[in-house]
Write a protein that holds these residues in place. Sequence first.
Motif, PDB file in Angstrom:
ATOM      1  N   PHE A 112      66.557  23.814  44.588  1.00  0.00           N
ATOM      2  CA  PHE A 112      65.235  23.933  43.870  1.00  0.00           C
ATOM      3  C   PHE A 112      64.709  25.394  44.232  1.00  0.00           C
ATOM      4  CE2 PHE A 112      60.506  24.032  44.906  1.00  0.00           C
ATOM      5  CZ  PHE A 112      60.093  23.852  43.686  1.00  0.00           C
ATOM      6  N   GLU A 113      64.430  25.662  45.548  1.00  0.00           N
ATOM      7  CA  GLU A 113      63.829  26.815  45.613  1.00  0.00           C
ATOM      8  C   GLU A 113      64.509  28.099  45.361  1.00  0.00           C
ATOM      9  OE1 GLU A 113      60.976  27.183  47.194  1.00  0.00           O
ATOM     10  OE2 GLU A 113      60.740  25.514  48.713  1.00  0.00           O
ATOM     11  N   GLU A 114      65.809  28.410  45.386  1.00  0.00           N
ATOM     12  CA  GLU A 114      66.594  29.327  45.217  1.00  0.00           C
ATOM     13  C   GLU A 114      67.046  29.492  43.578  1.00  0.00           C
ATOM     14  OE1 GLU A 114      69.780  30.006  47.760  1.00  0.00           O
ATOM     15  OE2 GLU A 114      68.432  30.525  49.486  1.00  0.00           O
ATOM     16  N   VAL A 115      66.802  28.170  42.973  1.00  0.00           N
ATOM     17  CA  VAL A 115      67.220  28.142  41.572  1.00  0.00           C
ATOM     18  C   VAL A 115      66.127  28.602  40.616  1.00  0.00           C
ATOM     19  CG1 VAL A 115      68.130  26.508  39.941  1.00  0.00           C
ATOM     20  CG2 VAL A 115      68.856  26.390  42.090  1.00  0.00           C
ATOM     21  N   TYR A 116      64.652  28.053  40.890  1.00  0.00           N
ATOM     22  CA  TYR A 116      63.664  28.361  40.162  1.00  0.00           C
ATOM     23  C   TYR A 116      62.910  29.502  40.778  1.00  0.00           C
ATOM     24  CZ  TYR A 116      65.246  24.034  38.417  1.00  0.00           C
ATOM     25  OH  TYR A 116      66.111  23.036  37.880  1.00  0.00           O
ATOM     26  N   SER A 117      63.269  30.505  40.642  1.00  0.00           N
ATOM     27  CA  SER A 117      62.836  31.720  41.388  1.00  0.00           C
ATOM     28  C   SER A 117      62.437  33.160  40.827  1.00  0.00           C
ATOM     29  CB  SER A 117      63.870  32.275  42.610  1.00  0.00           C
ATOM     30  OG  SER A 117      65.248  32.672  42.028  1.00  0.00           O
ATOM     31  N   GLY A 118      62.436  33.070  39.418  1.00  0.00           N
ATOM     32  CA  GLY A 118      62.169  34.211  38.687  1.00  0.00           C
ATOM     33  C   GLY A 118      60.553  34.524  38.889  1.00  0.00           C
ATOM     34  N   ALA A 119      60.191  35.915  38.308  1.00  0.00           N
ATOM     35  CA  ALA A 119      58.907  36.160  38.644  1.00  0.00           C
ATOM     36  C   ALA A 119      57.570  35.317  38.177  1.00  0.00           C
ATOM     37  CB  ALA A 119      58.637  37.522  37.662  1.00  0.00           C
ATOM     38  N   TYR A 120      57.804  34.380  37.187  1.00  0.00           N
ATOM     39  CA  TYR A 120      57.156  33.383  36.509  1.00  0.00           C
ATOM     40  C   TYR A 120      57.318  32.223  37.419  1.00  0.00           C
ATOM     41  CZ  TYR A 120      55.065  36.152  32.685  1.00  0.00           C
ATOM     42  OH  TYR A 120      54.561  37.165  31.959  1.00  0.00           O
ATOM     43  N   LEU A 121      58.441  31.691  37.507  1.00  0.00           N
ATOM     44  CA  LEU A 121      58.702  30.203  38.060  1.00  0.00           C
ATOM     45  C   LEU A 121      58.585  30.438  39.524  1.00  0.00           C
ATOM     46  CD1 LEU A 121      62.382  29.524  36.496  1.00  0.00           C
ATOM     47  CD2 LEU A 121      59.936  28.578  35.821  1.00  0.00           C
ATOM     48  N   SER A 122      58.376  31.421  40.192  1.00  0.00           N
ATOM     49  CA  SER A 122      58.170  31.760  41.523  1.00  0.00           C
ATOM     50  C   SER A 122      56.649  31.527  41.781  1.00  0.00           C
ATOM     51  CB  SER A 122      59.005  32.755  42.129  1.00  0.00           C
ATOM     52  OG  SER A 122      58.206  33.855  41.608  1.00  0.00           O
ATOM     53  N   ALA A 123      56.009  31.549  40.771  1.00  0.00           N
ATOM     54  CA  ALA A 123      54.483  31.582  41.056  1.00  0.00           C
ATOM     55  C   ALA A 123      53.595  30.541  40.616  1.00  0.00           C
ATOM     56  CB  ALA A 123      54.120  32.972  40.468  1.00  0.00           C
ATOM     57  N   VAL A 124      54.266  29.414  40.252  1.00  0.00           N
ATOM     58  CA  VAL A 124      53.601  28.145  39.618  1.00  0.00           C
ATOM     59  C   VAL A 124      53.996  27.154  40.294  1.00  0.00           C
ATOM     60  CG1 VAL A 124      53.277  29.226  37.214  1.00  0.00           C
ATOM     61  CG2 VAL A 124      55.643  27.740  37.861  1.00  0.00           C
ATOM     62  N   PRO A 125      53.217  26.029  40.337  1.00  0.00           N
ATOM     63  CA  PRO A 125      53.683  24.672  41.064  1.00  0.00           C
ATOM     64  C   PRO A 125      54.567  23.890  40.211  1.00  0.00           C
ATOM     65  CG  PRO A 125      51.489  24.618  40.377  1.00  0.00           C
ATOM     66  CD  PRO A 125      51.643  25.946  39.839  1.00  0.00           C
ATOM     67  N   PHE A 126      55.397  23.049  40.756  1.00  0.00           N
ATOM     68  CA  PHE A 126      56.322  22.231  40.243  1.00  0.00           C
ATOM     69  C   PHE A 126      55.745  20.728  40.480  1.00  0.00           C
ATOM     70  CE2 PHE A 126      58.430  25.885  39.770  1.00  0.00           C
ATOM     71  CZ  PHE A 126      59.728  25.922  39.017  1.00  0.00           C
ATOM     72  N   TYR A 127      55.589  20.172  39.421  1.00  0.00           N
ATOM     73  CA  TYR A 127      54.746  18.777  39.717  1.00  0.00           C
ATOM     74  C   TYR A 127      56.184  17.796  39.701  1.00  0.00           C
ATOM     75  CZ  TYR A 127      50.118  20.319  39.697  1.00  0.00           C
ATOM     76  OH  TYR A 127      49.060  21.042  39.968  1.00  0.00           O
ATOM     77  N   ALA A 128      56.654  16.955  40.635  1.00  0.00           N
ATOM     78  CA  ALA A 128      57.718  16.103  40.703  1.00  0.00           C
ATOM     79  C   ALA A 128      57.569  14.617  40.772  1.00  0.00           C
ATOM     80  CB  ALA A 128      58.583  16.686  41.610  1.00  0.00           C
ATOM     81  N   ILE A 129      58.612  13.993  40.311  1.00  0.00           N
ATOM     82  CA  ILE A 129      58.482  12.484  40.321  1.00  0.00           C
ATOM     83  C   ILE A 129      60.015  12.114  40.848  1.00  0.00           C
ATOM     84  CG2 ILE A 129      56.661  11.943  38.931  1.00  0.00           C
ATOM     85  CD1 ILE A 129      58.801  11.614  36.619  1.00  0.00           C
ATOM     86  N   LEU A 130      59.920  10.963  41.251  1.00  0.00           N
ATOM     87  CA  LEU A 130      61.181  10.381  41.667  1.00  0.00           C
ATOM     88  C   LEU A 130      62.282   9.566  40.694  1.00  0.00           C
ATOM     89  CD1 LEU A 130      60.167   8.598  45.140  1.00  0.00           C
ATOM     90  CD2 LEU A 130      61.220  10.955  44.960  1.00  0.00           C
ATOM     91  N   GLY A 131      63.385  10.160  40.677  1.00  0.00           N
ATOM     92  CA  GLY A 131      64.368   9.672  39.661  1.00  0.00           C
ATOM     93  C   GLY A 131      65.373   8.213  40.551  1.00  0.00           C
ATOM     94  N   ASN A 132      66.093   7.694  39.793  1.00  0.00           N
ATOM     95  CA  ASN A 132      66.725   6.636  40.265  1.00  0.00           C
ATOM     96  C   ASN A 132      67.787   7.213  41.335  1.00  0.00           C
ATOM     97  OD1 ASN A 132      67.752   7.641  37.524  1.00  0.00           O
ATOM     98  ND2 ASN A 132      69.710   6.611  38.533  1.00  0.00           N
ATOM     99  N   HIS A 133      68.216   8.509  41.466  1.00  0.00           N
ATOM    100  CA  HIS A 133      69.071   9.234  42.524  1.00  0.00           C
ATOM    101  C   HIS A 133      68.261   9.831  43.480  1.00  0.00           C
ATOM    102  CE1 HIS A 133      73.264   9.172  40.306  1.00  0.00           C
ATOM    103  NE2 HIS A 133      72.450   9.218  39.401  1.00  0.00           N
ATOM    104  N   ASP A 134      67.036   9.889  43.453  1.00  0.00           N
ATOM    105  CA  ASP A 134      66.228  10.102  44.446  1.00  0.00           C
ATOM    106  C   ASP A 134      65.877   9.151  45.389  1.00  0.00           C
ATOM    107  OD1 ASP A 134      65.914  12.976  43.757  1.00  0.00           O
ATOM    108  OD2 ASP A 134      64.600  12.150  41.988  1.00  0.00           O
ATOM    109  N   LYS A 135      65.751   7.928  44.861  1.00  0.00           N
ATOM    110  CA  LYS A 135      65.121   6.601  45.265  1.00  0.00           C
ATOM    111  C   LYS A 135      65.730   6.381  46.567  1.00  0.00           C
ATOM    112  CE  LYS A 135      64.746   1.548  44.588  1.00  0.00           C
ATOM    113  NZ  LYS A 135      65.169   0.420  43.659  1.00  0.00           N
ATOM    114  N   ASP A 136      67.103   6.472  47.089  1.00  0.00           N
ATOM    115  CA  ASP A 136      67.526   5.890  48.235  1.00  0.00           C
ATOM    116  C   ASP A 136      67.744   7.099  49.218  1.00  0.00           C
ATOM    117  OD1 ASP A 136      67.341   3.239  47.763  1.00  0.00           O
ATOM    118  OD2 ASP A 136      69.356   3.328  46.464  1.00  0.00           O
ATOM    119  N   LEU A 137      67.421   8.468  48.966  1.00  0.00           N
ATOM    120  CA  LEU A 137      67.390   9.695  49.678  1.00  0.00           C
ATOM    121  C   LEU A 137      66.864   9.304  51.304  1.00  0.00           C
ATOM    122  CD1 LEU A 137      67.605  12.343  47.262  1.00  0.00           C
ATOM    123  CD2 LEU A 137      69.544  10.891  47.973  1.00  0.00           C
TER     124      LEU A 137
END
Length: 342
Positions: A112-137
């Motif tokens: 996440f952090e180092e992947v989306y790190s351009g001038a625009y991407l690093s300056a906006v919020p990321f609204y996230a939801i859980l997927g089936n691979h996130d469920k049991d983490l």
Amino acid sequence: MKQLFNRLSALLSKRWVISILLVVLSIGAIGLHRYFHPNIYRIPSNPDNAQEINFFALGDQGSGSLEQRAVADAMEKVARKNKNLDFVVLLGDNFYIDKKLTESSDEWNTMFEEVYSGAYLSAVPFYAILGNHDKDLSFSEATHPEIEYSKKALGSNRWRMPAHYFHSDFGNINGRPLLRIVFIDTNASANEMAIQANYVREQFINNPVQPIWKIVAGHHTIRTCGKHLEDKANLIKTLLPVLQEAKVDIYLSGHDHNQQLIVKDNEPTYVINGAGGKSLYAQKIHSDDLRFFNEAYGFVSLKINPTTLNINFYNKSAKNVSSHVLSRACDRLKSDCLKAVN
């Protein structure tokens, strides 16, 4: 003497070549390090008074792969070209890992952090939801590290997941929200899904402040022409009737690893983008309701103002591969309201 001079010249030439190669390799190593480990900046609060909203959406991205980074680079290129970006929506499967996730796991940086790190991407919020691979983490059923990472404003303070389901308003047109998005957790049981469906009803029907545009974001598809064709029973029974009742304009999802645009009378427009970085899925069926299908990596961009909602799909090379528009003047939930843009 001449022979000695020639030997010295040859030796010096080799040293120069070696020196140049070392410099090039050093620069390359620095470049690669900066690419994979860019500086991370913390962002300010969210925009809320805009007259127009521009955001990107993608799901099934959390692979840490070169494809994920290629899609991120494409997002940055498009934002730079358009000179705007208000936020990003991550549609679940944020971490494909074979272990539990904690708030300090390295994967927060590498996926996440180092992947989306351009001038625009690093300056906006990321609204996230859980997927089936996130469920049991999570180590505990009482909480989830992706929710805690948001609540504690960790990392760059871009991650937004205050709860399993939540909503947010964007833009302001004469005191009225331009856009309201309800973010849900589609991993829920049928009973839990019914509670979330009622939450959607509260935000879009019972709330006295009505938005101009309505979107619901969930990981699992309701309609799809891809691999997860049969993976939708609970949502059709418990969620779709409320989306129809509330006249939700867009149901935004991932789960199927491709890009799709599906329309069906008396249902929301289905925008699917599970092409964020994990292996891709092919088309399984043909349907008259399917307006676009792309088995390729990429993301979707939505541009919203009081009169129109533009849907633009991009591939990992930042090429626009499909464009459609919805008009607010058109009757809600009519399939012919969606028009292709050449």
